[in-house]
Structure formats: C-alpha cells, structure tokens
Scaffold this motif. Structure first.
Motif, mmCIF file in Angstrom:
data_model
loop_
_atom_site.group_PDB
_atom_site.id
_atom_site.type_symbol
_atom_site.label_atom_id
_atom_site.label_comp_id
_atom_site.label_asym_id
_atom_site.label_seq_id
_atom_site.Cartn_x
_atom_site.Cartn_y
_atom_site.Cartn_z
ATOM 1 N N LYS A 275 2.102 9.276 -11.146
ATOM 2 C CA LYS A 275 1.248 8.302 -11.809
ATOM 3 C C LYS A 275 -0.171 8.294 -11.245
ATOM 4 O O LYS A 275 -0.769 7.251 -10.987
ATOM 5 N N ALA A 276 -0.710 9.461 -11.064
ATOM 6 C CA ALA A 276 -2.105 9.614 -10.645
ATOM 7 C C ALA A 276 -2.520 11.022 -11.019
ATOM 8 O O ALA A 276 -1.707 11.951 -10.969
ATOM 9 N N PRO A 277 -3.759 11.219 -11.416
ATOM 10 C CA PRO A 277 -4.200 12.564 -11.810
ATOM 11 C C PRO A 277 -4.295 13.512 -10.621
ATOM 12 O O PRO A 277 -4.622 13.094 -9.508
ATOM 13 N N VAL A 278 -3.974 14.776 -10.852
ATOM 14 C CA VAL A 278 -4.157 15.829 -9.847
ATOM 15 C C VAL A 278 -5.342 16.679 -10.291
ATOM 16 O O VAL A 278 -5.308 17.286 -11.365
ATOM 17 N N ILE A 279 -6.376 16.683 -9.482
ATOM 18 C CA ILE A 279 -7.597 17.404 -9.794
ATOM 19 C C ILE A 279 -7.581 18.750 -9.071
ATOM 20 O O ILE A 279 -7.462 18.802 -7.844
ATOM 21 N N ILE A 280 -7.692 19.837 -9.824
ATOM 22 C CA ILE A 280 -7.734 21.172 -9.226
ATOM 23 C C ILE A 280 -9.184 21.559 -8.970
ATOM 24 O O ILE A 280 -10.029 21.498 -9.872
ATOM 25 N N GLU B 7 -6.665 9.455 -7.453
ATOM 26 C CA GLU B 7 -6.469 10.869 -7.780
ATOM 27 C C GLU B 7 -6.189 11.709 -6.541
ATOM 28 O O GLU B 7 -6.643 11.406 -5.440
ATOM 29 N N ILE B 8 -5.422 12.767 -6.738
ATOM 30 C CA ILE B 8 -5.073 13.702 -5.679
ATOM 31 C C ILE B 8 -5.820 15.011 -5.939
ATOM 32 O O ILE B 8 -5.826 15.516 -7.068
ATOM 33 N N GLU B 9 -6.426 15.551 -4.908
ATOM 34 C CA GLU B 9 -7.154 16.821 -5.047
ATOM 35 C C GLU B 9 -6.266 17.967 -4.562
ATOM 36 O O GLU B 9 -5.661 17.886 -3.496
ATOM 37 N N LEU B 10 -6.196 19.016 -5.367
ATOM 38 C CA LEU B 10 -5.454 20.211 -4.996
ATOM 39 C C LEU B 10 -6.427 21.383 -5.037
ATOM 40 O O LEU B 10 -6.943 21.731 -6.095
ATOM 41 N N MET B 11 -6.701 21.952 -3.876
ATOM 42 C CA MET B 11 -7.685 23.022 -3.781
ATOM 43 C C MET B 11 -7.029 24.379 -3.958
ATOM 44 O O MET B 11 -6.038 24.691 -3.305
ATOM 45 N N VAL B 12 -7.577 25.183 -4.878
ATOM 46 C CA VAL B 12 -7.157 26.564 -5.095
ATOM 47 C C VAL B 12 -8.293 27.455 -4.587
ATOM 48 O O VAL B 12 -9.360 27.478 -5.195
ATOM 49 N N PRO B 13 -8.081 28.185 -3.488
ATOM 50 C CA PRO B 13 -9.178 28.955 -2.901
ATOM 51 C C PRO B 13 -9.422 30.316 -3.564
ATOM 52 O O PRO B 13 -9.713 31.298 -2.901
ATOM 53 N N LYS C 43 0.837 -1.203 0.000
ATOM 54 C CA LYS C 43 0.000 0.000 0.000
ATOM 55 C C LYS C 43 0.862 1.239 0.000
ATOM 56 O O LYS C 43 0.617 2.201 -0.725
ATOM 57 N N GLU C 44 1.917 1.255 0.807
ATOM 58 C CA GLU C 44 2.807 2.404 0.881
ATOM 59 C C GLU C 44 3.541 2.611 -0.437
ATOM 60 O O GLU C 44 3.675 3.726 -0.919
ATOM 61 N N ALA C 45 4.000 1.506 -1.022
ATOM 62 C CA ALA C 45 4.758 1.597 -2.260
ATOM 63 C C ALA C 45 3.881 2.052 -3.414
ATOM 64 O O ALA C 45 4.368 2.620 -4.381
ATOM 65 N N ALA C 46 2.574 1.837 -3.315
ATOM 66 C CA ALA C 46 1.672 2.128 -4.414
ATOM 67 C C ALA C 46 1.232 3.585 -4.457
ATOM 68 O O ALA C 46 0.558 3.993 -5.387
ATOM 69 N N TYR C 47 1.617 4.378 -3.451
ATOM 70 C CA TYR C 47 1.173 5.773 -3.437
ATOM 71 C C TYR C 47 1.714 6.536 -4.641
ATOM 72 O O TYR C 47 2.898 6.409 -4.970
ATOM 73 N N PRO C 48 0.865 7.301 -5.305
ATOM 74 C CA PRO C 48 -0.573 7.446 -5.076
ATOM 75 C C PRO C 48 -1.379 6.405 -5.858
ATOM 76 O O PRO C 48 -1.068 6.134 -7.011
#
Length: 326
Positions: free
Chosen positions: A63-68, A34-40, A26-31
């Motif tokens: 190797k995972a999408p970053v969603i803004i 998808e990762i969320e990045l919030m822009v306020p 599980k640790e090796a598989a990060y991410p």
C-alpha cells in the motif's frame, strides 16, 4: 505532597503509554510513504525490465508506491556506491544482481558481497548470444570460426565492463578457445540497441534482454548458456549442443542497506513472493521473457556468498582486472 507525586507519576505513565502507542502505530503503518528501489543500470536493460514488470502488480500487495530510480554506467559501481549512503529505514532497496558480485573482483570497489542485506532472489536467467537478423553469423559455429580466424577482432557487446554479462562471456571464451574484442555499454538496453544498429558484431545478454527483438524477428540468438533449451524459446540451441560445454547465467534479486529492520525485510520479501505467485504477474513475466527463481532470504544470502567465490575464482584463474596481483 503525596497527591502531587501520585499526579506526576500518573502523568508520566500517560506519556509513556502514548509514546508506546504512537511507536506501535508507526510500525503498523509501514510503509507510510513511497519506497525507492534503485536499479544501477539503464532503462530497458534486463534488470530494469524485471523490476518494472513487478511494479505493475506491486500495488495489489503493497500500500505504497515503489519508485524505480536508474543509475546507469560505471559497471553499476556508482549506483551501489550511492546506495551505501542511504538510510536503513525500510524505504530504500537496491536491485542486487550478478554484476554486483563480479565487478568487485575485477577492481577495487567501495562495496563487496557483504555490504548489503539480501532480501529475496527473483530471477535466474541463462545468458545468450544475440545478433541482428541480417548478421552473417547463422550459427554459433559461424561466430566461433570467425573469432578463431580473427582473434580479438570480433566485437562482442556486454552490459558493462566487469559486470555479469562481461564476466560470463570471458568465461565462455576460455571454454570455446577464442578471443573477442569486448565492448561495454551502460546496461542491457543500450547494448541491444547497439547490436541492432550493427555497432557490434554480437552481444551477450540474458532474458528479458533481447526477447522483444527475437519475437519480432529483428534479432536471433545463436546459443543459450543453459543445460537444456528454454521452454519459451525451444528453437534456440544450447552452447552444449553445439560443442561448447558451458552453462552460466545471471540472477536478479533485492537487497537492503545494512541495518534494515529484519521485520521490514520479511515484509518486503513476502510482498515480492506474493507478486511472483500472482497469476497476472505470471502472464506479464512470460510475455517479457522473465524466468523467475525464488530463493528466500537466508538461502539467498548463502547463494550470494557462493556466487562471490565462483566469480573470484573466475577472475583469478583468468588473471582479469587490476584488483589482484598476478
């Protein structure tokens, strides 16, 4: 009986080893999602443009999408307040920028400079004053002369009440000995649109805000608050050149919820550093007017603390906002 005990111990060992192996996997598989990045702030503002530019090259190194996700309005307070509720699991990050430090000294906020974990600083952009091409102000002197003749009547747009551009233009007022009427917007994008439409007399932003409009001839900058002229815009004079000894800009980076695994923070730091060094990104950044400034995690944390003290002093010395008793 002995055989049963041995068999049971063996079974427990297998379970423990399997659990440890699964945890390691599980640790090796990060991410793994998808990762969320919030822009306020609003779409099209300076911070939003920065991260959408990074988004173009991130797939090379992550190797995972970053969603803004944009959370505009309220001087970024609603966005940062929402970020405080997110899990510190490595799948949520926030754009950590100058307004995050300024707003907390203007009014009581649910967060402060120590609420999030700084990850990496990416950008440092001096502010500049923008006007539409048909503006009667041809120079900084024209603007200042009008502001002196009509104190509090010249409308100056900013990217949010109590935010970075608002605070910086307030500090500029003191240096220039003038007073504007400050008009806040829900981010740099709406602010630039308003300035183009003549809804304000001028606006204060920081690259990449205004870059496309300057390059297309729709807007011009009367002054940049840097020590020397910008390499990308050598024709734009500094405020210092024009008789106002003032330099200040905005920084933009990434932070994580408190408690995020340091290993994950290091991994995300390394990914964004790789993007900054990427040749394709350098071209994209230049075209967007993005000025990179790398500060690693530990130094970024110290820098944020220094900026926090700087803006606290600016607020108190100018008796701004309603947080402190004057």
């Amino acid at each position: 009986m002995k055989r049963s005990i041995v068999w049971l111990l063996g079974l427990l060992f297998v379970f423990a080893a399997s659990a440890g192996f699964a945890e390691g996997q599980k640790e090796a598989a990060y991410p793994s999602r998808e990762i969320e990045l919030m822009v306020p702030w609003a779409v099209g503002g300076g911070t939003d443009v920065v991260f959408r530019t990074f988004q173009m090259v991130l797939p090379k190194y992550l190797k995972a999408p970053v969603i803004i996700v944009n959370r505009a309005g309220g001087g970024a307070v609603p966005g940062y307040a929402e970020a405080m509720t997110k899990k510190a699991d490595g799948y949520y990050f926030v754009a950590w920028a100058t307004p995050s430090i300024t707003k907390v000294h203007m009014s009581v906020c649910p967060y402060d400079a120590n609420t999030f974990e700084p990850v990496i600083n990416l950008v440092d952009a001096p502010c500049w004053i923008l006007v539409p091409d048909n503006s009667p102000y041809k120079t900084l002197k024209d603007l200042l002369d009008d502001a002196k003749a009509r104190p509090g009547k010249v409308n100056m747009g900013n990217a949010g009440a109590g935010g970075g551009t608002h605070m910086i233009i307030l500090a500029f007022e003191k240096s220039a000995g003038i007073k504007f009427n400050h008009v806040p917007f829900a981010g740099g994008g709406p602010m630039v649109v308003a300035a183009l439409g003549g809804h304000v007399d001028a606006a204060v932003g920081s690259p990449p805000e205004g870059v496309p409009q300057i390059e297309s001839g729709q807007m011009r900058s009367l002054a940049v608050f840097s020590k020397k002229r910008l390499d990308q815009f050598p024709k734009i004079p500094t405020a210092v050149e024009q008789g106002v000894d003032f330099t200040l800009g905005q920084w933009r980076g990434i932070a994580a919820p408190k408690g995020t695994d340091p290993k994950i923070i290091k991994q995300v730091h390394d990914v964004f550093l790789a993007c900054m060094q990427d040749e394709d990104f350098k071209v994209l950044a230049k075209n967007a007017g993005i000025m990179t400034n790398y500060i690693e995690t530990a130094d970024f944390k110290k820098f944020v603390a220094e900026q926090d003290k700087l803006y606290e002093d600016i607020v108190k010395s100018n008796k701004l906002g309603d947080r402190y008793k004057y």
